[in-house]
Write a protein that holds these residues in place. Structure first.
Motif, PDB file in Angstrom:
ATOM      1  N   TYR A 102       0.768  -1.308  -0.041  1.00  9.85           N
ATOM      2  CA  TYR A 102       0.028   0.135  -0.059  1.00  9.85           C
ATOM      3  C   TYR A 102       1.069   1.349  -0.035  1.00  9.85           C
ATOM      4  O   TYR A 102       0.727   2.134  -0.792  1.00  9.85           O
ATOM      5  CB  TYR A 102      -0.974  -0.133   1.221  1.00  9.85           C
ATOM      6  N   ARG A 122      -6.839   2.700  -1.489  1.00  7.91           N
ATOM      7  CA  ARG A 122      -6.866   1.120  -1.247  1.00  7.91           C
ATOM      8  C   ARG A 122      -7.661   0.539  -2.410  1.00  7.91           C
ATOM      9  O   ARG A 122      -7.355  -0.492  -2.813  1.00  7.91           O
ATOM     10  CB  ARG A 122      -7.572   1.100   0.441  1.00  7.91           C
ATOM     11  N   SER A 126      -6.408  -2.302  -4.894  1.00 12.85           N
ATOM     12  CA  SER A 126      -7.126  -3.534  -5.022  1.00 12.85           C
ATOM     13  C   SER A 126      -7.159  -3.956  -6.414  1.00 12.85           C
ATOM     14  O   SER A 126      -7.471  -5.213  -6.929  1.00 12.85           O
ATOM     15  CB  SER A 126      -8.632  -3.256  -4.345  1.00 12.85           C
ATOM     16  N   ASN A 129      -5.245  -6.590  -7.821  1.00 12.67           N
ATOM     17  CA  ASN A 129      -5.381  -7.867  -6.934  1.00 12.67           C
ATOM     18  C   ASN A 129      -4.700  -7.993  -5.509  1.00 12.67           C
ATOM     19  O   ASN A 129      -4.105  -9.008  -5.209  1.00 12.67           O
ATOM     20  CB  ASN A 129      -5.145  -9.151  -7.755  1.00 12.67           C
ATOM     21  N   ARG A 131      -5.430  -6.962  -1.907  1.00 10.60           N
ATOM     22  CA  ARG A 131      -6.614  -6.783  -1.106  1.00 10.60           C
ATOM     23  C   ARG A 131      -6.690  -6.994   0.312  1.00 10.60           C
ATOM     24  O   ARG A 131      -5.888  -7.982   0.722  1.00 10.60           O
ATOM     25  CB  ARG A 131      -8.023  -7.404  -1.623  1.00 10.60           C
ATOM     26  N   GLY A 132      -7.416  -6.347   1.007  1.00 14.06           N
ATOM     27  CA  GLY A 132      -7.340  -6.367   2.700  1.00 14.06           C
ATOM     28  C   GLY A 132      -5.924  -6.505   3.101  1.00 14.06           C
ATOM     29  O   GLY A 132      -5.073  -5.699   3.069  1.00 14.06           O
ATOM     30  N   PRO A 133      -5.795  -7.330   4.071  1.00 15.75           N
ATOM     31  CA  PRO A 133      -4.269  -7.532   4.768  1.00 15.75           C
ATOM     32  C   PRO A 133      -3.316  -7.826   3.808  1.00 15.75           C
ATOM     33  O   PRO A 133      -1.941  -7.345   4.271  1.00 15.75           O
ATOM     34  CB  PRO A 133      -4.552  -8.891   5.738  1.00 15.75           C
ATOM     35  N   GLN A 134      -3.205  -8.234   2.551  1.00 17.29           N
ATOM     36  CA  GLN A 134      -2.275  -8.308   1.615  1.00 17.29           C
ATOM     37  C   GLN A 134      -1.629  -6.877   1.401  1.00 17.29           C
ATOM     38  O   GLN A 134      -0.450  -6.975   1.129  1.00 17.29           O
ATOM     39  CB  GLN A 134      -2.693  -9.136   0.418  1.00 17.29           C
ATOM     40  N   GLN A 135      -2.463  -5.915   1.509  1.00 20.87           N
ATOM     41  CA  GLN A 135      -1.756  -4.525   0.992  1.00 20.87           C
ATOM     42  C   GLN A 135      -0.705  -4.420   2.068  1.00 20.87           C
ATOM     43  O   GLN A 135       0.188  -3.340   1.924  1.00 20.87           O
ATOM     44  CB  GLN A 135      -2.983  -3.546   1.139  1.00 20.87           C
ATOM     45  N   GLN A 136      -0.812  -4.904   3.394  1.00 22.86           N
ATOM     46  CA  GLN A 136       0.259  -4.548   4.258  1.00 22.86           C
ATOM     47  C   GLN A 136       1.456  -5.518   4.183  1.00 22.86           C
ATOM     48  O   GLN A 136       2.484  -5.252   5.093  1.00 22.86           O
ATOM     49  CB  GLN A 136      -0.297  -4.766   5.806  1.00 22.86           C
TER      50      GLN A 136
END
Length: 253
Positions: A102, A122, A126, A129, A131-136
């Motif tokens: 992110y 965000r 997304s 591809n 998404r969610g916690p994967q961005q961290q």
């Protein structure tokens, strides 16, 4: 949605005028050897140009000259007054391994500007591809294909109307490649794409620049399949087979 829920949208940038890019008798070489010799072409508005040839033939050097990072030894490069360049190079080492996905893509901003509109950062991340916690997830933990997606997402958001893509399909899975093809096909401005993947070029290109590795560069109206058919009709099959081994992948990765 299909294709692994990847959605790549290339912002079109500002309106592109009729004059885009012209090379006039451009020559560039190193150590007494010409990589590019007396190259002339005029890039049409709306063109998607595939750039093919053996490694070391001068393809990336051409991009660097367009970006102003290098100067031609002779000749002139004219860039239209409305052109805004966006360069997606091969140097994924420029990504910061300690950043999260992110942070690397958004610069830490809650909103980014995309095609003249504000978009939630965000939501933009997304689209590639992540998404969610994967961005961290830390960039240093990513696979080659994931790093390529981060690299594309980061640089495509700059909003150019002439995009230079250097080997954009490296390490991409087939689904992401197909989505990138669709994004380029729907891109309303211009793009120049260096690639060894003839299937990718067949699907996206309106024109080709063919580097022969000896300084000569040929401009061709059409995709790689059309060029191949022309070469075979002209009786250049042996030469084409020789070139295949240098720069054409004939199977999907």
């Amino acid at each position: 949605m299909d294709k692994g829920d990847v959605l790549i949208q290339i912002p079109p940038g500002p309106h592109l005028g009729d004059k885009v890019l012209e090379f006039k008798d451009v020559t560039k070489g190193y150590n007494g050897t010409d990589l590019i010799s007396d190259c002339s072409f005029n890039l049409p508005k709306g063109a998607i140009v595939g750039i093919v040839g053996p490694n070391g033939a001068g393809k990336t050097t051409m991009f660097r000259m367009i970006m102003g990072e290098e100067k031609p030894d002779a000749g002139q490069i004219d860039i239209g007054p409305t052109v805004v360049l966006s360069y997606v190079d091969q140097n994924r080492d420029a990504l910061k391994d300690d950043n999260t996905i992110y942070e690397e893509i958004s610069g830490g901003l809650d909103e980014i500007e995309l095609g003249g509109k504000r978009l939630n950062s965000r939501a933009y991340v997304s689209r590639f591809n992540f998404r969610g916690p994967q961005q961290q997830k830390k960039v240093g933990q990513l696979s080659g294909g994931e790093r390529n997606r981060v690299h594309l997402a980061k640089l495509l958001r700059t909003g150019g109307n002439l995009i230079l893509l250097d080997e954009p399909t490296n390490d991409l899975d087939v689904n992401t490649m197909r989505v990138l093809e669709e994004a380029l096909a729907n891109f309303p401005a211009c793009a120049m794409v260096i690639s060894h993947d003839r299937f990718f070029l067949d699907r996206i290109c309106t024109h080709l620049l063919i580097f022969d590795g000896g300084g000569e560069i040929k401009w061709f109206n059409g995709n790689f399949q059309a060029y191949e058919e022309q070469e075979l009709r002209a009786g250049s099959g042996d030469r084409l087979e020789h070139r295949r081994g240098k720069y054409k992948r004939l199977t999907l990765r």
